[in-house]
Design an enzyme around this catalytic site. Sequence first.
Site, short mmCIF file in Angstrom:
data_model
loop_
_atom_site.label_atom_id
_atom_site.label_comp_id
_atom_site.label_asym_id
_atom_site.label_seq_id
_atom_site.Cartn_x
_atom_site.Cartn_y
_atom_site.Cartn_z
CG ASP A 22 -1.71 -1.19 1.43
OD1 ASP A 22 -2.10 -1.75 0.40
OD2 ASP A 22 -1.94 -1.59 2.59
CG ASP B 250 0.07 5.59 6.98
OD1 ASP B 250 -0.42 6.68 6.72
OD2 ASP B 250 -0.36 4.51 6.57
CG LEU C 79 -3.11 6.66 11.06
CD1 LEU C 79 -3.60 6.84 12.49
CD2 LEU C 79 -2.43 7.90 10.59
#
Length: 336
Positions: free
Chosen positions: A65, A71, A118
């Site tokens: 991703d 994050d 996150l």
Amino acid sequence: MIQRKGISIQRQIVEQERQFPKASGSLTGLLMDLTYAAKVISREVTKAGLVNILGLTGSENISGDEVKKLDVYAHDKLYTAMSHGGHLCIMASEETPDLIPIPEQYPKGKYVLLFDPLDGSSNIDANVSIGTIFSIHRKKSPGTNGTLEDCLQKGTEQVAAGYIVYGSSTMLVYTTRQGVHGFTLDPSVGEFLLSHEDIKMPAKGKIYSINEGNAHFWDEGTRKYVDYLKDKDPATDRPYSLRYIGSLVADFHRTLLYGGIFLYPADYKDPKKPKGKLRLLYEAAPLALVCEQAGGLATTGRERILDLQPTELHQKVPLIMGSKEDVLTYQKFFRG
Ligand code: AHM
Ligand code: MG
């Protein structure tokens, strides 16, 4: 009767630990370090739009991703808050491919922390709820440093698990296997206060939550089940309503409070290799423990999530969880 609503998370955790006279206080310390990290991340999430922290870093995480700056920030804050307390022997995060050892200079403890710093990162730029998920195990291996074996434990072995949802307010929901408790961050005092005591998931709901755009890639049982939910039968509350945020923590949190079912079934693009999307160790297993502790069920369709024996750190699994009756009905369709 003592009014517990409004008590601080610190008091709740300490009082729960007191029920075990032999407890060393280490789990309390660990959870307190976690709540500190949650507050710092919450502050940053809230002001993200203001400080131009959003945007891609250009790198990818282990699952392929895109990683956003927030994050990385959340990962770093958790690592910093959790590495020095002397409660942990090893950590693992969605954002790093390998195990995260505790730095040499710090004492090692008896717990293992697995986390998704996150979750729901595709929602960050749109100001939609996101969350942090955590899972805590007890060290199994000999020696002071934790190992992969310590991380690859079944969900049934979790000592504690929970999540923080950064939504219209920030909430921390956790279980130490003594029920599920929810705390809301009061920014005026900077503390999580008990707002949802001993949460119980309704035995049946009226909402389903799934990325229906993937319908072509589902197994037949899941397709039939979702069609069934859309059929009209007022006696069983059908048709159900669809709610899908695309942030696991937020979708689960709603399911926990309102009841219903969340589904991320396997993808059969390659029928020989059906693939789940969500990660077992730091997404599925901790939420499954919270779900079961609240009276719900969590399954792959075939097996209970908490009974799965992990084989790799970033293993992905199908995840179906929610109200007991809804999950049992799903299983009937899935098993055919
Ligand atoms: P991530 O943000 O840590 O990569 O987590 C994966 C997210 C979950 O929050 C959510 O349930 C799911 O991916 C949504 O996937 P999709 O966009 O395929 O519906
Ligand atoms: Mg995630």
